[in-house]
Design a protein around this motif. Sequence first.
Motif, mmCIF file in Angstrom:
data_model
loop_
_atom_site.group_PDB
_atom_site.id
_atom_site.type_symbol
_atom_site.label_atom_id
_atom_site.label_comp_id
_atom_site.label_asym_id
_atom_site.label_seq_id
_atom_site.Cartn_x
_atom_site.Cartn_y
_atom_site.Cartn_z
ATOM 1 N N GLU A 107 0.828 -1.195 0.000
ATOM 2 C CA GLU A 107 0.000 0.000 0.000
ATOM 3 C C GLU A 107 0.870 1.255 0.000
ATOM 4 O OE1 GLU A 107 -3.185 0.178 2.792
ATOM 5 O OE2 GLU A 107 -3.443 -1.999 2.823
ATOM 6 N N GLY A 108 0.292 2.348 -0.482
ATOM 7 C CA GLY A 108 0.971 3.634 -0.458
ATOM 8 C C GLY A 108 1.943 3.853 -1.589
ATOM 9 N N ARG A 109 2.071 2.891 -2.499
ATOM 10 C CA ARG A 109 2.966 3.031 -3.644
ATOM 11 C C ARG A 109 2.211 2.723 -4.926
ATOM 12 N NH1 ARG A 109 8.513 2.855 -2.432
ATOM 13 N NH2 ARG A 109 9.048 2.250 -0.302
ATOM 14 N N LEU A 110 2.596 3.383 -6.005
ATOM 15 C CA LEU A 110 2.060 3.015 -7.299
ATOM 16 C C LEU A 110 2.574 1.633 -7.688
ATOM 17 C CD1 LEU A 110 2.411 6.271 -9.441
ATOM 18 C CD2 LEU A 110 0.340 5.357 -8.388
ATOM 19 N N ILE A 111 1.726 0.872 -8.334
ATOM 20 C CA ILE A 111 2.124 -0.433 -8.867
ATOM 21 C C ILE A 111 2.381 -0.216 -10.353
ATOM 22 C CG2 ILE A 111 1.420 -2.836 -9.204
ATOM 23 C CD1 ILE A 111 -0.581 -2.160 -6.774
ATOM 24 N N GLU A 112 3.648 -0.024 -10.691
ATOM 25 C CA GLU A 112 4.017 0.346 -12.054
ATOM 26 C C GLU A 112 4.712 -0.836 -12.728
ATOM 27 O OE1 GLU A 112 6.092 4.029 -14.514
ATOM 28 O OE2 GLU A 112 5.793 4.153 -12.333
ATOM 29 N N ILE A 113 3.993 -1.484 -13.622
ATOM 30 C CA ILE A 113 4.497 -2.667 -14.329
ATOM 31 C C ILE A 113 5.105 -2.211 -15.654
ATOM 32 C CG2 ILE A 113 3.887 -4.902 -15.319
ATOM 33 C CD1 ILE A 113 1.446 -4.870 -13.407
ATOM 34 N N TYR A 114 6.345 -2.627 -15.886
ATOM 35 C CA TYR A 114 7.028 -2.190 -17.108
ATOM 36 C C TYR A 114 7.614 -3.400 -17.831
ATOM 37 C CZ TYR A 114 9.887 0.645 -20.241
ATOM 38 O OH TYR A 114 10.436 1.227 -21.353
ATOM 39 N N PHE A 115 7.244 -3.559 -19.108
ATOM 40 C CA PHE A 115 7.838 -4.566 -19.988
ATOM 41 C C PHE A 115 8.726 -3.843 -20.987
ATOM 42 C CE2 PHE A 115 4.179 -6.954 -18.489
ATOM 43 C CZ PHE A 115 4.685 -8.234 -18.336
ATOM 44 N N ASP A 116 10.041 -4.140 -20.955
ATOM 45 C CA ASP A 116 10.904 -3.521 -21.952
ATOM 46 C C ASP A 116 10.795 -4.300 -23.264
ATOM 47 O OD1 ASP A 116 12.731 -5.720 -21.946
ATOM 48 O OD2 ASP A 116 13.903 -4.826 -20.339
ATOM 49 N N ARG A 117 11.576 -3.879 -24.232
ATOM 50 C CA ARG A 117 11.384 -4.416 -25.579
ATOM 51 C C ARG A 117 12.052 -5.767 -25.813
ATOM 52 N NH1 ARG A 117 12.712 0.137 -29.701
ATOM 53 N NH2 ARG A 117 12.263 -1.592 -31.117
ATOM 54 N N LYS A 118 12.518 -6.423 -24.766
ATOM 55 C CA LYS A 118 12.984 -7.816 -24.905
ATOM 56 C C LYS A 118 11.807 -8.791 -24.973
ATOM 57 C CE LYS A 118 15.752 -8.017 -21.304
ATOM 58 N NZ LYS A 118 15.877 -6.682 -20.735
ATOM 59 N N LEU A 119 10.628 -8.364 -24.592
ATOM 60 C CA LEU A 119 9.455 -9.247 -24.643
ATOM 61 C C LEU A 119 9.208 -9.682 -26.089
ATOM 62 C CD1 LEU A 119 7.032 -10.504 -23.134
ATOM 63 C CD2 LEU A 119 5.768 -8.412 -23.635
#
Length: 203
Positions: free
Chosen positions: A77-89
């Motif tokens: 709690e209290g933090r953004l949940i920032e999901i990041y996929f770089d371009r290796k996907l």
Amino acid sequence: QGSISGGPVDDKSPELVTVSPNNFYADLSSKEKIIISFDELVDPISARSSVSILNQEFKIKVKGKKLVISPINEWEEGRLIEIYFDRKLSDYQNNTIDVPINLIYSMDGYIPKNIIHGKIIDINNEVAIFNKEEYEEIFDVAIYQVTDSTLNLIKVVQSDRNLNFKFSALKEGIYRIACVQGPLIDIGLDQSSKRYSICSKDI
């Protein structure tokens, strides 16, 4: 008799189809799963190596065309949940995604709305030449917040196939941007060994 041809060569990058819950959903529950669907099968190894979530412990499962991301225990709690996929996907034919994927969630009903986006200008046409030779040039773009004359690194994203970049969910403040060819290690050191660009004016 002979083996079947298997059809034309797959040279198409995986494309994002749906995300559940929708991106920028601000009322995520503490154990809620995030399901990401693509238009083709995704390579599990590339999925695991390309994903990051700052300040959160998570696990990822690959089910054919779907990726399922969930907290190991609960989202903090209290933090953004920032999901990041770089371009290796990529898919199983090593076709990597053209644009990095950035998904942002919150549990307290609030996500900052500020966005900074732009384009890396290819003055000498070098990147275009590389891409014509099917060499994929990727730049890391870093955003720094200016606080009391100090630069604090906030986050790093990758340029897309057209050299565009985007930072979302930024808090109010003054920012500066820098980019380097390939992975950003330390902007001070990278300037001596890589192509780089700095936007030194306050944003």
